[in-house]
Every structure is written in structure tokens, then in C-alpha cells.
Design an enzyme around this catalytic site. Structure first.
Site, short mmCIF file in Angstrom:
data_model
loop_
_atom_site.label_atom_id
_atom_site.label_comp_id
_atom_site.label_asym_id
_atom_site.label_seq_id
_atom_site.Cartn_x
_atom_site.Cartn_y
_atom_site.Cartn_z
N CYS A 247 0.73 -1.09 -0.31
CA CYS A 247 0.13 0.10 -0.06
C CYS A 247 0.84 1.77 0.38
CB CYS A 247 -1.31 -0.53 0.84
SG CYS A 247 -0.04 -0.45 2.62
N GLU B 236 -3.41 3.37 -8.83
CA GLU B 236 -3.05 2.41 -7.53
C GLU B 236 -2.49 1.34 -8.57
OE1 GLU B 236 -4.46 0.54 -4.56
OE2 GLU B 236 -2.30 0.70 -3.36
P1 NAD Z 1 -9.04 -6.75 -1.38
O1 NAD Z 1 -10.11 -5.24 -1.01
O2 NAD Z 1 -9.88 -6.55 -3.00
O3 NAD Z 1 -9.54 -7.59 -0.37
C1 NAD Z 1 -8.79 -6.96 1.23
C2 NAD Z 1 -10.27 -8.31 1.97
O4 NAD Z 1 -11.42 -7.98 1.82
C3 NAD Z 1 -9.70 -9.91 1.20
O5 NAD Z 1 -10.26 -10.78 2.62
C4 NAD Z 1 -10.96 -10.43 0.58
O6 NAD Z 1 -11.06 -11.04 0.83
C5 NAD Z 1 -12.22 -9.61 1.57
N1 NAD Z 1 -13.06 -8.20 0.63
C6 NAD Z 1 -13.59 -8.56 -0.65
N2 NAD Z 1 -14.70 -8.05 -0.64
C7 NAD Z 1 -15.45 -7.99 0.87
C8 NAD Z 1 -16.22 -7.10 0.48
N3 NAD Z 1 -17.37 -6.66 -0.57
N4 NAD Z 1 -16.46 -7.29 2.23
C9 NAD Z 1 -16.00 -7.93 2.49
N5 NAD Z 1 -14.56 -7.38 2.71
C10 NAD Z 1 -14.53 -8.04 1.06
O7 NAD Z 1 -8.35 -6.34 -1.51
P2 NAD Z 1 -6.66 -6.66 -2.09
O8 NAD Z 1 -6.52 -6.80 -3.62
O9 NAD Z 1 -6.29 -8.12 -1.32
O10 NAD Z 1 -5.37 -5.51 -1.77
C11 NAD Z 1 -4.74 -4.99 -2.08
C12 NAD Z 1 -5.69 -3.69 -1.78
O11 NAD Z 1 -5.22 -3.58 -0.80
C13 NAD Z 1 -4.43 -2.45 -2.38
O12 NAD Z 1 -5.50 -1.37 -2.19
C14 NAD Z 1 -3.42 -1.58 -1.39
O13 NAD Z 1 -3.31 -0.67 -1.26
C15 NAD Z 1 -4.77 -2.15 -0.41
N6 NAD Z 1 -3.69 -2.06 1.17
C16 NAD Z 1 -3.52 -1.15 1.97
C17 NAD Z 1 -3.22 -1.60 3.34
C18 NAD Z 1 -3.16 -0.06 4.03
O14 NAD Z 1 -2.97 -0.47 5.21
N7 NAD Z 1 -3.92 1.56 4.11
C19 NAD Z 1 -2.41 -2.02 3.48
C20 NAD Z 1 -1.81 -3.42 2.22
C21 NAD Z 1 -3.04 -3.20 1.63
#
Ligand code: NAD
Length: 471
Positions: free
Chosen positions: A277, A374
Site C-alpha cells: 500500500c 494504483e
Molecule cells: P481487497 O479489497 O480485494 O480484499 C481485501 C480483503 O477484503 C480480502 O480478505 C477480501 O476477501 C475481502 N473482501 C473483498 N470484498 C469484500 C467485501 N465486499 N466485503 C468485505 N470483505 C471483502 O484488497 P486486496 O486486493 O486483497 O489488497 C490490495 C489492496 O489493499 C490495495 O489497494 C492496497 O493498497 C490495499 N492495502 C492497504 C493497506 C493499508 O494499510 N492502507 C495495506 C495493504 C494493502
């Protein structure tokens, strides 16, 4: 594929499910394990177990809760090698990085277990005692992404449990194995129901955020999912912490020693294969040193080993999952088709594993998708700028505001630029320094709320004011 059964942890016991899904090693595309796909009834069981456990855990003295969280951290630390191998197999990251992540998770649990939950004495007179203390919320759901599955889970497990909440933790379906293994470890340490770990596919997250038995959702993931969670949590006004996406700028001034900084700036962008992130996703370089830094970055990139994270010497692993891989391929194809020139990489050669080359783009326009969006993969745009005002405006022209960094020699000028950046963490001549006692918060659409630091700890509590009339 391993024959070892992989289980969830519900109410302190191992739990399988009627349905399963495969976990794929992104370096080989081979299925490595079959994982329980929790049903709605199993989510109910986990939430009920957490609810039943809550009064006892809340009543447990803080030092005892701290001691148990510390013990969990120590056990995770003691199992670093086992957990790191699982993490590399499912996530793809180099084994050395996986060890660092497990070590960081253990460290976080131990450090947060040393933090106190303060009580503010507002008034203490013969007539009245008034204090504001911080009481736990109840059942917390933690939802974690696939880039740092264990490290980011620890950021939630530690403060939730120390402050007296019980937990239902859901890893990403792409990387559930290391988290399920931590659930297994916790069964011997924490009383039943305090710490539940459940795995599932795309339906499980929305079930969790809509569940009336959950009091708070602590989420790390994409901004799009963060919006969906905020909507869903509105129905019963669940507390939320959202750590979301970023499009972090690094600003390199003309007095920076760009040759010396090149490796540092390279890893600022490409650590964890840029699936980070806080990765530098837009590198603004003063026009006077642009060509020199570009040359130094390209030379350094040529020395970096991309490959299977399990192989000795690998520095960058594959992209974690096929959807993300296809997204990166499409972004690179569109950039080339749009006339953007790459100084390194830029074209993906199909083969086994979700591998993409380190790609460095030569001064694309700010509105190109590889700059404005991103990427969350190994694509770094180098962007030329002329003045401080110009670069601050361009760096801030984003819906995101997670992190930013400024590099150069003149402290006053560096500070003046840092003061104008819209980001939750700003680093000067350093980057990615994070710690359990440092508040981490996304500004703008990078997040809601804060993790780490005292504010992060208290985000798992409600303030409660107690007024005692005396005499
Ligand atoms: P994602 O949002 O697709 O998924 C994250 C989690 O949410 C997973 O466990 C997924 O199964 C769950 N999820 C998906 N849809 C959902 C819904 N509708 N309701 C509830 N849960 C749901 O993200 P990703 O692709 O796994 O991770 C990448 C993203 O995470 C990037 O945008 C990155 O920048 C961000 N990120 C942010 C931080 C931070 O601390 N700000 C840290 C790491 C990653």
C-alpha cells in the site's frame, strides 16, 4: 498438494467446512492446499463463540490479557521458519521477506502487549471523581488482504485483544494458510472463543460486514472494498477502521545524491513486488537529475533477481494472483499502446507463474492510468518536475493520501515541501519506517481511522465517562 488437513479455528477448536477451495502457489501455479470455505452457519458459530467469550475476556485484568497476547507473539516468533515457508508458498514473496514479515508480526504482538490503555482522571475532589476510561467494543471482525497477510493481521489482533475485545479474523482467500496456522497456534494459548479464524471465498467478507453480532470491522484492502464495507457497516453503525489504497509520491530534489540513493529508491517502489500500500507509486524527479537517477535505477534494476520466492537468492517474487497479474499485463499493454516508453521492462513474457518484469516508465503524463491509478504491481512511473510548487500540486492531485517521501539535502526546503503534502505519513530522507507506537492513518480515500500508536489502540474501544458523586 499437502495432505495435512487445514482447519479454521472456531471457539478454540479446529473446524472444517463442507466446501473447500484451493490455494495456488503463484510461482508455480500449482495447488498447494485445500482450505475450508466457511458457510454462513459457521460464521454465526464463530461470532456466537466470540460473543460468549467477550464478558470473560473483558473482565480479565489488562496485565493478564497483555501476557497472553505477548505469549502468542513469542510463539509466532518461535515458529518463524514454519510460518515463513507457508507464507512464501501461498503469497510468493521471497523466503527472506517472509521471515521478516513473521518476525514483524511477532514483534507487533509483543510490543502492543506492552502498551497501556490509559484512564483520564478529569476531576478528583472530595465531592466528585470523574474519569474517562476506554472500554472494549465487543466482537471485532478483522479482514485482511493478500500482500502482507500475517503482518497486517498482527496489526489488528494485538490491539483488539489487548483492549478486551474478541475477534473473528478473515484472511484473503488467496493467502489463508499462514493465518489459519496462527489460529492453530493460538488454540493452545488463548481461552476458547477469543480468537476465531475463518476462511472463505468472496461471499464471506460481505456476510461478515453485514453480521449483526459484530461491533467493529477493521479492514485493510482496496479503496473499492472499503467503500462497500462502509456502506454495509452503516446499517447498524458498526465501528470501522479502513486502511485502503495509496498512490504514494516520492519527490527527489536536484541536490539529492541520486546515485547513492538509487537502491533505496528502487526498493521504496519495488519491495514486496510493489504489492505494498505504501510503495512509491509515482516517483517525481527534478529535471536537473532525472536522467542520472533514471540511469542509476535501470542499472540497479538489472541486478535484481526476480523468481520463485522459495529459491535461494530471489529478491522479487511473482505477482500474487491471476487477477492481479492480468491487471498488470493489461496496464502495461495499454501504456505501450498509448506511446509510453519504458526504460526497463514494459512487456510481460507469458510462462509458468504470474511473473512480470520490473517496469520503469519514462515520464508518462500524469493522467496515464499507470500514474493516476494504483497499479499494485511492478510498474513505476518516473515523472519529471521543475519547481517545488509544481511538484507539491501534482503529488497532491490524487484521491489517495497514504504516504509520501521527500529526498534532498536542504532541511528547510524538505520540511516546507513535507508540510504541504496530503498524506498520513510523510518521510524525509527515509521511507517505510513503521512501528507499533507510530500512528498510521490514510488521508482522503486512503482510509478512515488509524492503526498503531495510542490512537490505533483506542480505536478498539469506546470512551466511557464515569461520574462518582462522593459524600
Ligand atoms: P481487497 O479489497 O480485494 O480484499 C481485501 C480483503 O477484503 C480480502 O480478505 C477480501 O476477501 C475481502 N473482501 C473483498 N470484498 C469484500 C467485501 N465486499 N466485503 C468485505 N470483505 C471483502 O484488497 P486486496 O486486493 O486483497 O489488497 C490490495 C489492496 O489493499 C490495495 O489497494 C492496497 O493498497 C490495499 N492495502 C492497504 C493497506 C493499508 O494499510 N492502507 C495495506 C495493504 C494493502
Amino acid at each position: 498438494m499437502s495432505d495435512e488437513p487445514v482447519t479454521m479455528t472456531i471457539d478454540g477448536r479446529a473446524a472444517d467446512a463442507a466446501e473447500h477451495f484451493d490455494v495456488i502457489n503463484p510461482a508455480t501455479e500449482a495447488a498447494v492446499a485445500r482450505v475450508p470455505d466457511a458457510s454462513q452457519a459457521q460464521l454465526d458459530e464463530a461470532v456466537d463463540a466470540a460473543r460468549r467469550a467477550f464478558p470473560g475476556w473483558r473482565a480479565t485484568a489488562l496485565p493478564e490479557r497483555q501476557a497472553l497476547v505477548r505469549r502468542l507473539g513469542e510463539r509466532i516468533g518461535a515458529e518463524t521458519e514454519w510460518l515463513a515457508r507457508i507464507l512464501t508458498t501461498e503469497q510468493g514473496k521471497p523466503l527472506a521477506d517472509a521471515r521478516i514479515e513473521i518476525g514483524a508480526a511477532a514483534y507487533w504482538l509483543i510490543e502492543v502487549a506492552g502498551q497501556d490503555v490509559p484512564v483520564e482522571i478529569v476531576t478528583d475532589t472530595p465531592e466528585r471523581r470523574i474519569e474517562t476510561r476506554h472500554v472494549p467494543l465487543g466482537v471485532v471482525a478483522a479482514i485482511v488482504p493478500w500482500n502482507f497477510p500475517v503482518g497486517l493481521a498482527a496489526w489488528k489482533i494485538a490491539p483488539a485483544l489487548v483492549t478486551g475485545n474478541t475477534l473473528v479474523l478473515k484472511p484473503s482467500p488467496f493467502t489463508p494458510l499462514s493465518t489459519l496456522a496462527i489460529g492453530e497456534i493460538a488454540r493452545d494459548i488463548l481461552p476458547p472463543g477469543i480468537f476465531n479464524v475463518i476462511s472463505g471465498g468472496d461471499r464471506l467478507g460481505p456476510w461478515i460486514t453485514a453480521h449483526p453480532g459484530i461491533d467493529k470491522v477493521s479492514f485493510t484492502g482496496s479503496t473499492a472494498t472499503g467503500r462497500a464495507i462502509m456502506r454495509s457497516a452503516a446499517d447498524d453503525l458498526k465501528r470501522i477502521t479502513l486502511e485502503l489504497g495509496g498512490n504514494d509520491a516520492a519527490i527527489v530534489l536536484e541536490d539529492a545524491d541520486v546515485e547513492a540513493l538509487a537502491p533505496r529508491l528502487f526498493w521504496a517502489a519495488f519491495a514486496n513486488n510493489a504489492q505494498f500500500c505504501l510503495a512509491t507509486k509515482r516517483m517525481f524527479v527534478h529535471e536537473a537529475v532525472y536522467d542520472r537517477l533514471a540511469a542509476a535505477l535501470i542499472a540497479y534494476a538489472a541486478t535484481v533477481v526476480v523468481g520463485d520466492g522459495a529459491a535461494e537468492g530471489t529478491q522479487i517474487g511473482p505477482i500474487q494472483n491471476p487477477a492481479q497479474y492480468r491487471r498488470i499485463v493489461a496496464m502495461l499493454d495499454a501504456a505501450r499502446a498509448g506511446g509510453i516508453r519504458f526504460l526497463a521492462g514494459g512487456t510481460v513474457t507469458p510462462g509458468t507463474g504470474y511473473f512480470a518484469p520490473i517496469s520503469i516508465a519514462d515520464n508518462p503524463p500524469d493522467n496515464a492510468p499507470i500514474v493516476a491509478e494504483e497499479a499494485f504491481g511492478p510498474i513505476l512511473p518516473l515523472l519529471k518536475f521543475g519547481s517545488d510548487d509544481e511538484v507539491v500540486a501534482r503529488a497532491n492531485a490524487s484521491i489517495y493520501g497514504l504516504g509520501a517521501s521527500v529526498w534532498g539535502r536542504d532541511p528547510a526546503r524538505l520540511q516546507a515541501i513535507a508540510d504541504r503534502l496530503e498524506a498520513g505519513t510523510v518521510w524525509i530522507n527515509t521511507i517505510h519506517e513503521l512501528a507499533p507506537h507510530l500512528a498510521f492513518a490514510g488521508h482522503k480515500q486512503s482510509g478512515v481511522g488509524v492503526e498503531n500508536g495510542l490512537a490505533g489502540l483506542l480505536a478498539y474501544t469506546n470512551p466511557q465517562t464515569l461520574v462518582v458523586a462522593r459524600g
